[in-house]
Design a protein around this motif. Structure first.
Motif, PDB file in Angstrom:
ATOM      1  N   SER A  49       7.015   9.621 -56.769  1.00  0.00           N
ATOM      2  CA  SER A  49       6.141   8.641 -56.157  1.00  0.00           C
ATOM      3  C   SER A  49       6.141   8.755 -54.637  1.00  0.00           C
ATOM      4  CB  SER A  49       6.539   7.231 -56.592  1.00  0.00           C
ATOM      5  OG  SER A  49       7.897   7.004 -56.314  1.00  0.00           O
ATOM      6  N   GLU A  50       7.169   9.332 -54.043  1.00  0.00           N
ATOM      7  CA  GLU A  50       7.168   9.531 -52.587  1.00  0.00           C
ATOM      8  C   GLU A  50       6.409  10.826 -52.304  1.00  0.00           C
ATOM      9  OE1 GLU A  50      10.168   9.852 -48.825  1.00  0.00           O
ATOM     10  OE2 GLU A  50      10.866   8.805 -50.597  1.00  0.00           O
ATOM     11  N   GLU A  51       5.130  10.700 -52.303  1.00  0.00           N
ATOM     12  CA  GLU A  51       4.210  11.827 -52.295  1.00  0.00           C
ATOM     13  C   GLU A  51       4.437  12.815 -51.152  1.00  0.00           C
ATOM     14  OE1 GLU A  51       1.546  13.881 -54.370  1.00  0.00           O
ATOM     15  OE2 GLU A  51       2.200  11.900 -54.958  1.00  0.00           O
ATOM     16  N   VAL A  52       4.679  12.333 -49.956  1.00  0.00           N
ATOM     17  CA  VAL A  52       4.798  13.216 -48.798  1.00  0.00           C
ATOM     18  C   VAL A  52       5.983  14.170 -48.941  1.00  0.00           C
ATOM     19  CG1 VAL A  52       5.206  13.277 -46.305  1.00  0.00           C
ATOM     20  CG2 VAL A  52       3.632  11.616 -47.254  1.00  0.00           C
ATOM     21  N   LEU A  53       7.123  13.644 -49.294  1.00  0.00           N
ATOM     22  CA  LEU A  53       8.309  14.480 -49.445  1.00  0.00           C
ATOM     23  C   LEU A  53       8.138  15.459 -50.608  1.00  0.00           C
ATOM     24  CD1 LEU A  53      11.049  15.068 -48.261  1.00  0.00           C
ATOM     25  CD2 LEU A  53      12.003  13.256 -49.689  1.00  0.00           C
ATOM     26  N   TYR A  54       7.573  14.980 -51.695  1.00  0.00           N
ATOM     27  CA  TYR A  54       7.296  15.860 -52.841  1.00  0.00           C
ATOM     28  C   TYR A  54       6.354  16.995 -52.433  1.00  0.00           C
ATOM     29  CZ  TYR A  54       5.210  17.686 -57.042  1.00  0.00           C
ATOM     30  OH  TYR A  54       4.744  18.545 -58.001  1.00  0.00           O
ATOM     31  N   ASP A  87       2.055  21.696 -44.453  1.00  0.00           N
ATOM     32  CA  ASP A  87       1.344  21.148 -43.291  1.00  0.00           C
ATOM     33  C   ASP A  87       0.669  19.821 -43.625  1.00  0.00           C
ATOM     34  OD1 ASP A  87       2.149  23.202 -41.619  1.00  0.00           O
ATOM     35  OD2 ASP A  87       0.330  24.384 -41.949  1.00  0.00           O
ATOM     36  N   LYS A  88       0.152  19.705 -44.841  1.00  0.00           N
ATOM     37  CA  LYS A  88      -0.461  18.448 -45.283  1.00  0.00           C
ATOM     38  C   LYS A  88       0.581  17.331 -45.271  1.00  0.00           C
ATOM     39  CE  LYS A  88      -2.552  16.230 -49.297  1.00  0.00           C
ATOM     40  NZ  LYS A  88      -2.839  16.357 -50.725  1.00  0.00           N
ATOM     41  N   ALA A  89       1.780  17.626 -45.748  1.00  0.00           N
ATOM     42  CA  ALA A  89       2.847  16.627 -45.774  1.00  0.00           C
ATOM     43  C   ALA A  89       3.196  16.172 -44.355  1.00  0.00           C
ATOM     44  CB  ALA A  89       4.078  17.183 -46.476  1.00  0.00           C
ATOM     45  N   VAL A  90       3.292  17.117 -43.431  1.00  0.00           N
ATOM     46  CA  VAL A  90       3.591  16.752 -42.045  1.00  0.00           C
ATOM     47  C   VAL A  90       2.452  15.927 -41.470  1.00  0.00           C
ATOM     48  CG1 VAL A  90       4.036  17.610 -39.714  1.00  0.00           C
ATOM     49  CG2 VAL A  90       5.127  18.718 -41.669  1.00  0.00           C
ATOM     50  N   ASP A  91       1.212  16.321 -41.734  1.00  0.00           N
ATOM     51  CA  ASP A  91       0.061  15.563 -41.227  1.00  0.00           C
ATOM     52  C   ASP A  91       0.038  14.143 -41.766  1.00  0.00           C
ATOM     53  OD1 ASP A  91      -0.814  17.736 -39.748  1.00  0.00           O
ATOM     54  OD2 ASP A  91      -2.326  18.357 -41.221  1.00  0.00           O
ATOM     55  N   ASP A  93       2.700  12.344 -42.626  1.00  0.00           N
ATOM     56  CA  ASP A  93       3.808  11.544 -42.076  1.00  0.00           C
ATOM     57  C   ASP A  93       4.559  12.366 -41.034  1.00  0.00           C
ATOM     58  OD1 ASP A  93       5.859   9.824 -41.473  1.00  0.00           O
ATOM     59  OD2 ASP A  93       6.558   9.582 -43.530  1.00  0.00           O
ATOM     60  N   LYS A  94       4.045  12.347 -39.824  1.00  0.00           N
ATOM     61  CA  LYS A  94       4.627  13.131 -38.728  1.00  0.00           C
ATOM     62  C   LYS A  94       6.021  12.656 -38.341  1.00  0.00           C
ATOM     63  CE  LYS A  94       0.174  14.358 -36.599  1.00  0.00           C
ATOM     64  NZ  LYS A  94      -0.102  15.348 -37.549  1.00  0.00           N
ATOM     65  N   THR A  95       6.409  11.467 -38.787  1.00  0.00           N
ATOM     66  CA  THR A  95       7.722  10.920 -38.420  1.00  0.00           C
ATOM     67  C   THR A  95       8.781  11.153 -39.486  1.00  0.00           C
ATOM     68  OG1 THR A  95       7.233   8.732 -39.332  1.00  0.00           O
ATOM     69  CG2 THR A  95       6.635   9.122 -37.018  1.00  0.00           C
ATOM     70  N   ASN A  96       8.447  11.831 -40.549  1.00  0.00           N
ATOM     71  CA  ASN A  96       9.415  12.095 -41.613  1.00  0.00           C
ATOM     72  C   ASN A  96      10.245  13.325 -41.239  1.00  0.00           C
ATOM     73  OD1 ASN A  96      10.695  13.031 -44.042  1.00  0.00           O
ATOM     74  ND2 ASN A  96       9.281  11.745 -45.203  1.00  0.00           N
ATOM     75  N   ILE A  97      11.475  13.090 -40.842  1.00  0.00           N
ATOM     76  CA  ILE A  97      12.331  14.164 -40.338  1.00  0.00           C
ATOM     77  C   ILE A  97      12.642  15.208 -41.415  1.00  0.00           C
ATOM     78  CG2 ILE A  97      14.542  13.028 -40.759  1.00  0.00           C
ATOM     79  CD1 ILE A  97      15.377  14.125 -37.911  1.00  0.00           C
ATOM     80  N   GLU A  98      12.739  14.789 -42.656  1.00  0.00           N
ATOM     81  CA  GLU A  98      13.027  15.747 -43.725  1.00  0.00           C
ATOM     82  C   GLU A  98      11.841  16.681 -43.964  1.00  0.00           C
ATOM     83  OE1 GLU A  98      14.905  15.927 -48.241  1.00  0.00           O
ATOM     84  OE2 GLU A  98      14.604  13.988 -47.284  1.00  0.00           O
ATOM     85  N   VAL A  99      10.649  16.152 -43.892  1.00  0.00           N
ATOM     86  CA  VAL A  99       9.450  16.977 -44.049  1.00  0.00           C
ATOM     87  C   VAL A  99       9.363  17.979 -42.889  1.00  0.00           C
ATOM     88  CG1 VAL A  99       6.916  16.922 -44.049  1.00  0.00           C
ATOM     89  CG2 VAL A  99       8.201  15.260 -45.407  1.00  0.00           C
ATOM     90  N   ARG A 100       9.667  17.509 -41.679  1.00  0.00           N
ATOM     91  CA  ARG A 100       9.683  18.404 -40.511  1.00  0.00           C
ATOM     92  C   ARG A 100      10.738  19.487 -40.681  1.00  0.00           C
ATOM     93  NH1 ARG A 100       7.279  17.454 -35.439  1.00  0.00           N
ATOM     94  NH2 ARG A 100       5.920  15.677 -35.579  1.00  0.00           N
ATOM     95  N   PHE A 101      11.879  19.119 -41.223  1.00  0.00           N
ATOM     96  CA  PHE A 101      12.955  20.083 -41.457  1.00  0.00           C
ATOM     97  C   PHE A 101      12.514  21.153 -42.455  1.00  0.00           C
ATOM     98  CE2 PHE A 101      16.613  21.257 -44.179  1.00  0.00           C
ATOM     99  CZ  PHE A 101      17.338  21.990 -43.246  1.00  0.00           C
ATOM    100  N   VAL A 102      11.878  20.739 -43.529  1.00  0.00           N
ATOM    101  CA  VAL A 102      11.399  21.699 -44.529  1.00  0.00           C
ATOM    102  C   VAL A 102      10.438  22.693 -43.878  1.00  0.00           C
ATOM    103  CG1 VAL A 102       9.980  21.953 -46.623  1.00  0.00           C
ATOM    104  CG2 VAL A 102      11.764  20.192 -46.524  1.00  0.00           C
TER     105      VAL A 102
END
Length: 161
Positions: A49-54, A87-91, A93-102
């Motif tokens: 359900s946490e779409e951005v991280l997924y 890139d879609k995930a970062v776009d 939620d630009k503040t999600n540090i785990e997505v940026r790390f990935v």
């Protein structure tokens, strides 16, 4: 009202055991084809359900697996599809540090000729500036990666301890 918000937050989060399983698989995915396939299969088998991280981990699984795909056109298809998802995930939620790390990990480890390296400095700066704000599990993941990476200076590595 507070209990409704808490329930909603808990309902919308990836269970910690599942996300930890994905994080561990991500860490080892690039070591060999078997690990890459296992990571890909793990991510594809779950509904989160946490779409951005997924989305970020889904994209990472495709990029990593592309290394082992036969046929240059199919390999490129997987790579581009995965990079687009990251890139879609970062776009989203630009503040999600785990997505940026990935995204940072994937871009650092992508061959230069594929031109998927434009956000390395931006993502690294974000990690360095927001490291103190993230959970201990994310800190550990970032710190372990940085300690082994040539992309981080000694000073930056020390900052991430």
């Amino acid at each position: 009202m507070k209990s409704i918000l808490l329930t909603l937050v808990l309902f919308l989060s990836i269970p910690s055991s599942e996300i930890n399983e994905i994080r561990l698989a991500f860490k080892d995915a690039s070591k060999n084809e078997e690990n890459a396939k296992a990571f890909y299969d793990l991510v594809k088998s779950k509904e989160y359900s946490e779409e951005v991280l997924y989305t970020a981990y889904d994209g990472a699984s495709e990029v990593i697996l592309s290394k082992y795909i036969d046929g240059s056109m199919e390999k490129l298809k997987y790579f581009k599809q995965g990079a687009k998802k990251i890139d879609k995930a970062v776009d989203q939620d630009k503040t999600n540090i785990e997505v940026r790390f990935v995204r940072l990990v994937i871009q650092v480890n992508t061959p230069e000729f594929l031109n998927y390296n434009k956000n390395i400095d931006e993502d690294k700066a974000y990690l360095l500036n927001h490291y103190s704000d993230c959970s201990n599990s994310i800190k550990k993941m970032i710190s372990e990666y940085a300690s082994m990476s040539d992309s981080f200076s000694t000073e930056e590595k020390n900052q991430l301890k």
